[in-house]
Enzyme design. Structure first.
Site, PDB file in Angstrom:
ATOM      1  N   HIS A  91      91.430  61.807  60.133  1.00 36.15           N
ATOM      2  CA  HIS A  91      92.524  61.258  59.310  1.00 36.15           C
ATOM      3  C   HIS A  91      92.113  59.890  58.792  1.00 36.15           C
ATOM      4  CE1 HIS A  91      96.031  63.967  60.040  1.00 36.15           C
ATOM      5  NE2 HIS A  91      95.171  64.444  60.907  1.00 36.15           N
ATOM      6  N   THR A 103      95.149  57.442  50.603  1.00 35.52           N
ATOM      7  CA  THR A 103      95.332  56.146  49.928  1.00 35.52           C
ATOM      8  C   THR A 103      94.441  56.001  48.686  1.00 35.52           C
ATOM      9  OG1 THR A 103      95.782  55.273  52.119  1.00 35.52           O
ATOM     10  CG2 THR A 103      95.559  53.665  50.343  1.00 35.52           C
ATOM     11  N   SER A 155      90.175  57.336  53.722  1.00 35.49           N
ATOM     12  CA  SER A 155      90.042  56.424  52.572  1.00 35.49           C
ATOM     13  C   SER A 155      89.352  55.130  52.966  1.00 35.49           C
ATOM     14  CB  SER A 155      91.429  56.072  52.010  1.00 35.49           C
ATOM     15  OG  SER A 155      92.008  57.195  51.397  1.00 35.49           O
ATOM     16  N   ASP A 197     101.295  67.726  56.671  1.00 36.93           N
ATOM     17  CA  ASP A 197     100.673  66.588  57.325  1.00 36.93           C
ATOM     18  C   ASP A 197     101.706  65.879  58.215  1.00 36.93           C
ATOM     19  OD1 ASP A 197      98.467  65.069  57.820  1.00 36.93           O
ATOM     20  OD2 ASP A 197      98.499  63.961  55.928  1.00 36.93           O
ATOM     21  N   HIS A 198     101.242  65.209  59.223  1.00 35.76           N
ATOM     22  CA  HIS A 198     102.083  64.420  60.155  1.00 35.76           C
ATOM     23  C   HIS A 198     103.549  64.848  60.229  1.00 35.76           C
ATOM     24  CE1 HIS A 198      98.722  61.884  61.020  1.00 35.76           C
ATOM     25  NE2 HIS A 198      98.484  61.827  59.727  1.00 35.76           N
ATOM     26  N   HIS A 251      94.814  54.936  59.196  1.00 37.71           N
ATOM     27  CA  HIS A 251      95.577  55.265  57.984  1.00 37.71           C
ATOM     28  C   HIS A 251      95.681  54.050  57.071  1.00 37.71           C
ATOM     29  CE1 HIS A 251      97.359  58.773  60.295  1.00 37.71           C
ATOM     30  NE2 HIS A 251      96.854  59.303  59.207  1.00 37.71           N
TER      31      HIS A 251
HETATM   32 ZN   LIG Z   1      96.855  61.337  58.749  1.00 40.48          ZN
END
Ligand SMILES: [Zn+2]
Length: 293
Positions: free
Chosen positions: A215, A240, A218, A80-81, A181
């Site tokens: 993305h 999260t 949550s 990820d990222h 995010h």
């Molecule tokens: Zn992300």
């Protein structure tokens, strides 16, 4: 063994999405793999640069591979990222199925140029690896935020998405469509939900015609998630919510067993807590949507 590419094609046909859950330790990995096996659905586990630093790049790759082989199970591993080519090359060499190469903080032209270079370098190591690129602003940090950032100026336009996909050769696009995010305190308490720009998702999908990742899933409204999948989202990231469940489960285990020192008697509380969240999210993402796309 099914590849991530096959799983994405299948999800597109079925009108469902693959759940992607970040893992930073064995508790989270056990919980996510357990939830997916219960529901018999493919799943992706992700590790950001920070999570990989804690877990170990080769260690997480070995664990995920062992689960896939032992259970003949479609569990995929995503970096990820990833903000530098050096880190992306490390995970490609370690056998990850996909990389989110994220230079979305750079000006568009630089993002295009460097993402294109990364796609070429990564495919040279493993032609099967899928590279996800990102444009727009979806904030940073899968944690609890006090206040909402203003991300309205960083929404991805369909035209820019098309240009980015064609110029870079990425396999998957992560657009900014109202997602963010992390979670606000009010979202953790269940008083507020994130809302998505469904029309924008549909327009981006028809412009790019490749898999899309959402993305920062949550705390998003369930109905919006269903509509987003119907509009063309193929992968939904949840981090999260799992972190909140991990902490709550751990606290429960510690408070119920105040004198216990045996890890495998305390940590199952955290596994159960995380597994419950992963299971309910996977059930939602894998319920076929009626909306045609
Ligand atoms: Zn992300």
């Amino acid at each position: 063994m099914q590849t991530l590419r096959n799983a994405l094609e299948q999800s597109e046909k079925d009108g469902v999405a693959i759940g992607h859950f970040n893992v930073a330790d064995l508790v989270l990995l056990k919980a996510v793999a357990g939830a997916a096996r219960d529901l018999k659905v493919p799943v992706a586990v992700g590790a950001s640069e920070g999570e990989r630093e804690f877990f170990g790049v080769r260690q997480i790759a070995a664990l995920v591979r062992s689960l896939r082989e032992e259970y003949d199970y479609p569990i995929f591993l995503n970096a990820d990222h990833t903000h530098s080519l050096a880190h992306a090359l490390d995970v490609a060499k370690a056998g990850f199925d996909s990389v989110v190469f994220d230079l979305s903080a750079l000006p568009f032209e630089q993002n295009v140029r460097q993402t294109k270079e990364a796609v070429e370098a990564l495919k040279a190591i493993n032609p099967e690896i899928l590279v996800e690129g990102e444009i727009g602003d979806i904030g940073t940090g899968s944690e609890i935020h006090e206040t909402a950032p203003d991300l309205s100026k960083g929404l991805t336009s369909p035209q820019q998405a098309k240009e980015f996909v064609e110029a870079t050769g990425i396999d998957i696009l992560a657009p900014a469509v109202g997602n963010m995010h992390g979670m606000l305190k009010s979202m953790v308490q269940g008083q507020a939900r994130k809302r998505l720009d469904i029309e924008r998702i549909a327009k981006i999908k028809s412009a790019v015609q490749i898999p899309l990742t959402l993305h920062g899933g949550s705390g998003t409204d369930d109905e919006d998630l269903r509509k987003a999948i119907g509009a063309g989202i193929n992968i939904v990231h949840i981090n999260t919510e799992l972190r909140v469940a991990w902490r709550r489960g751990l606290e429960e285990g510690l408070s119920k067993e105040p004198d216990e020192v045996v890890p495998y008697k305390i940590l199952p509380f955290a596994v159960r807590s995380v597994q419950e969240v992963a299971r309910s999210r996977l059930a939602l993402f894998n319920a076929a949507c009626n909306a045609a796309h």
